[in-house]
Design an enzyme around this catalytic site. Sequence first.
Site, PDB file in Angstrom:
ATOM      1  N   HIS A 263     -13.530  78.953  31.299  1.00  0.00           N
ATOM      2  CA  HIS A 263     -14.647  79.715  30.720  1.00  0.00           C
ATOM      3  C   HIS A 263     -15.677  78.755  30.110  1.00  0.00           C
ATOM      4  O   HIS A 263     -16.854  78.775  30.480  1.00  0.00           O
ATOM      5  CB  HIS A 263     -14.102  80.679  29.661  1.00  0.00           C
ATOM      6  CG  HIS A 263     -15.152  81.529  29.015  1.00  0.00           C
ATOM      7  ND1 HIS A 263     -15.370  82.836  29.365  1.00  0.00           N
ATOM      8  CD2 HIS A 263     -16.061  81.253  28.055  1.00  0.00           C
ATOM      9  CE1 HIS A 263     -16.365  83.334  28.647  1.00  0.00           C
ATOM     10  NE2 HIS A 263     -16.797  82.392  27.838  1.00  0.00           N
ATOM     11  N   GLU A 264     -15.214  77.907  29.209  1.00  0.00           N
ATOM     12  CA  GLU A 264     -16.155  76.983  28.556  1.00  0.00           C
ATOM     13  C   GLU A 264     -16.700  75.974  29.564  1.00  0.00           C
ATOM     14  O   GLU A 264     -17.851  75.547  29.463  1.00  0.00           O
ATOM     15  CB  GLU A 264     -15.488  76.270  27.372  1.00  0.00           C
ATOM     16  CG  GLU A 264     -14.949  77.205  26.278  1.00  0.00           C
ATOM     17  CD  GLU A 264     -15.951  78.217  25.742  1.00  0.00           C
ATOM     18  OE1 GLU A 264     -17.167  77.920  25.735  1.00  0.00           O
ATOM     19  OE2 GLU A 264     -15.526  79.335  25.347  1.00  0.00           O
ATOM     20  N   HIS A 267     -19.712  77.489  31.107  1.00  0.00           N
ATOM     21  CA  HIS A 267     -20.869  77.340  30.210  1.00  0.00           C
ATOM     22  C   HIS A 267     -21.423  75.912  30.303  1.00  0.00           C
ATOM     23  O   HIS A 267     -22.630  75.692  30.357  1.00  0.00           O
ATOM     24  CB  HIS A 267     -20.458  77.589  28.756  1.00  0.00           C
ATOM     25  CG  HIS A 267     -20.319  79.043  28.383  1.00  0.00           C
ATOM     26  ND1 HIS A 267     -21.320  79.957  28.561  1.00  0.00           N
ATOM     27  CD2 HIS A 267     -19.287  79.724  27.801  1.00  0.00           C
ATOM     28  CE1 HIS A 267     -20.916  81.157  28.111  1.00  0.00           C
ATOM     29  NE2 HIS A 267     -19.681  81.034  27.654  1.00  0.00           N
ATOM     30  N   GLU A 293     -23.229  83.690  29.928  1.00  0.00           N
ATOM     31  CA  GLU A 293     -21.914  84.307  30.066  1.00  0.00           C
ATOM     32  C   GLU A 293     -21.599  84.589  31.539  1.00  0.00           C
ATOM     33  O   GLU A 293     -20.435  84.598  31.935  1.00  0.00           O
ATOM     34  CB  GLU A 293     -21.857  85.585  29.224  1.00  0.00           C
ATOM     35  CG  GLU A 293     -20.463  86.108  28.954  1.00  0.00           C
ATOM     36  CD  GLU A 293     -19.601  85.206  28.065  1.00  0.00           C
ATOM     37  OE1 GLU A 293     -20.101  84.187  27.546  1.00  0.00           O
ATOM     38  OE2 GLU A 293     -18.412  85.528  27.892  1.00  0.00           O
TER      39      GLU A 293
END
Length: 498
Positions: A263-264, A267, A293
């Site tokens: 997830h990160e 980003h 997101e």
Amino acid sequence: MSLTKLKRRVSELADLGAAIHLLHWDLETYLPPGAVADRASQLALLGRMEHELFASEEVGEWLEAAAGEVRGLPPDADDVRVVEVTRRDWVRARRVPAAWVEEFARLGSLAQHAWREARAGAGFGHFRPHLERLVAARREYADFFAPYESVYDPLLQDYEPGMTARRVRAILDELRPALVNLVAEIRTRGRPIDAACLAGDFDEAVQEAFGLVVLRRMGFDFERGRQDRSAHPFTSPVARGDVRITTRFDRRFVSSALFSTMHEGGHALYEQGIAEEYARGALGRAASLGLHESQSRLWENVVGRSRGFWSHFYPQLQAHFPALASVPLETFYRAINRVEPSFIRVDADEVTYNLHVMLRVDLELALLGGELAVADLPAAWNDRMREYLGIVPPDDAQGVLQDIHWSGGSFGYFPTYCLGNLAAVQIWDAAVRDDPDLPAAIARGELGRLREWLGANVHRHGRKYEPDDLLRRATGRPVEAGPYVAYLRSKYGELYAL
Ligand code: ZN
């Protein structure tokens, strides 16, 4: 040249912003507890300097003269967009009195402290007066931008430029029944999924090593970034050459750190992929939180929870954790996609996640619109949980007090989570349309192909285009619910034999 002066100021502000990011990052990672109060005053000072350097008369004069200097250039020339984007920010910053900014920061620090105490046992009543003040302050903030159709509209602009309460409602109203029905179908007639294989004892250092394997393959540039640990994972875009992510490990579950890392990492790829010539400039940031997101959820869910991804990476995961050697790929794949109504948003699966977000959006619309009193918030929360997910939290810590957002006065932030999930699927569909071999490449462990497509179509543009415009350029469509619903129905229909 006023444009030159304007750009110089914007670059100085980017440097100041980098210092602020770094102090925040340090606060969440390594700061000794005894320095928290010092750090708060350091951040308050830098925040005020930032506001003063930007919202000044001279910046207004440069903006006006620079608009003349770029007249005649094509409308999507970088310099034209630099002037337009900076002008929009400046006009917004000028509307908000410095006294409000300072008072709101003070309210936020006090509220956040009270929220932590409330969550730790003092109860919602302890947080309630703080939240009442924050709701009032946010209404006041919205009024700086009057007239508006919804009090929510000015708040949304800080996170998702161009988005309105009316559109958010329309999108969520389409999405909600589809999700509620899918959850009910899974519960009543889905083939049950056993997720026992994800639990056990998984060495943290080994989890970290495997996460790094995946991050490297995604294309995270460790020359221009790093990964550390924090209680709540986040991405800190200090500068184009310094994009920091954090993760956390749970010895009992093999999957939580991995998906938070992906997830990160999603980003971070966005921040690292913004065009080099935009660095330290007005266009050198992401277009919106929703698009940010979309990148994290695309990597975490659309890629990270796909059968193709694991057909390549599962043997490597098994090599890291021999306990998984006897667990077939299909069992593991089903386990990481189990749908189960739960109390905590950040732990929710792909199907129920957006219902958690909608509940929050409903409630903050009602709070700001004056239809719901803060005192009635916990009961309203529990009613919505029963309606959307069929469960009621045993206490407010697992209910209305679970998220940090409201304690900092961040109303209007939650819709971006939902918009990001929708856009993630639209972007994936567009990437596969352009490159039909993409799913097969991912199943061969070639993640760079997707990163390059995202880089060319989303990342590199930074803030040059409005979020909707960027999504249209990348996918041909504005953000919408249909593709996401189709994706869930296809994936979970197969998983649960519906
Ligand atoms: Zn995120």
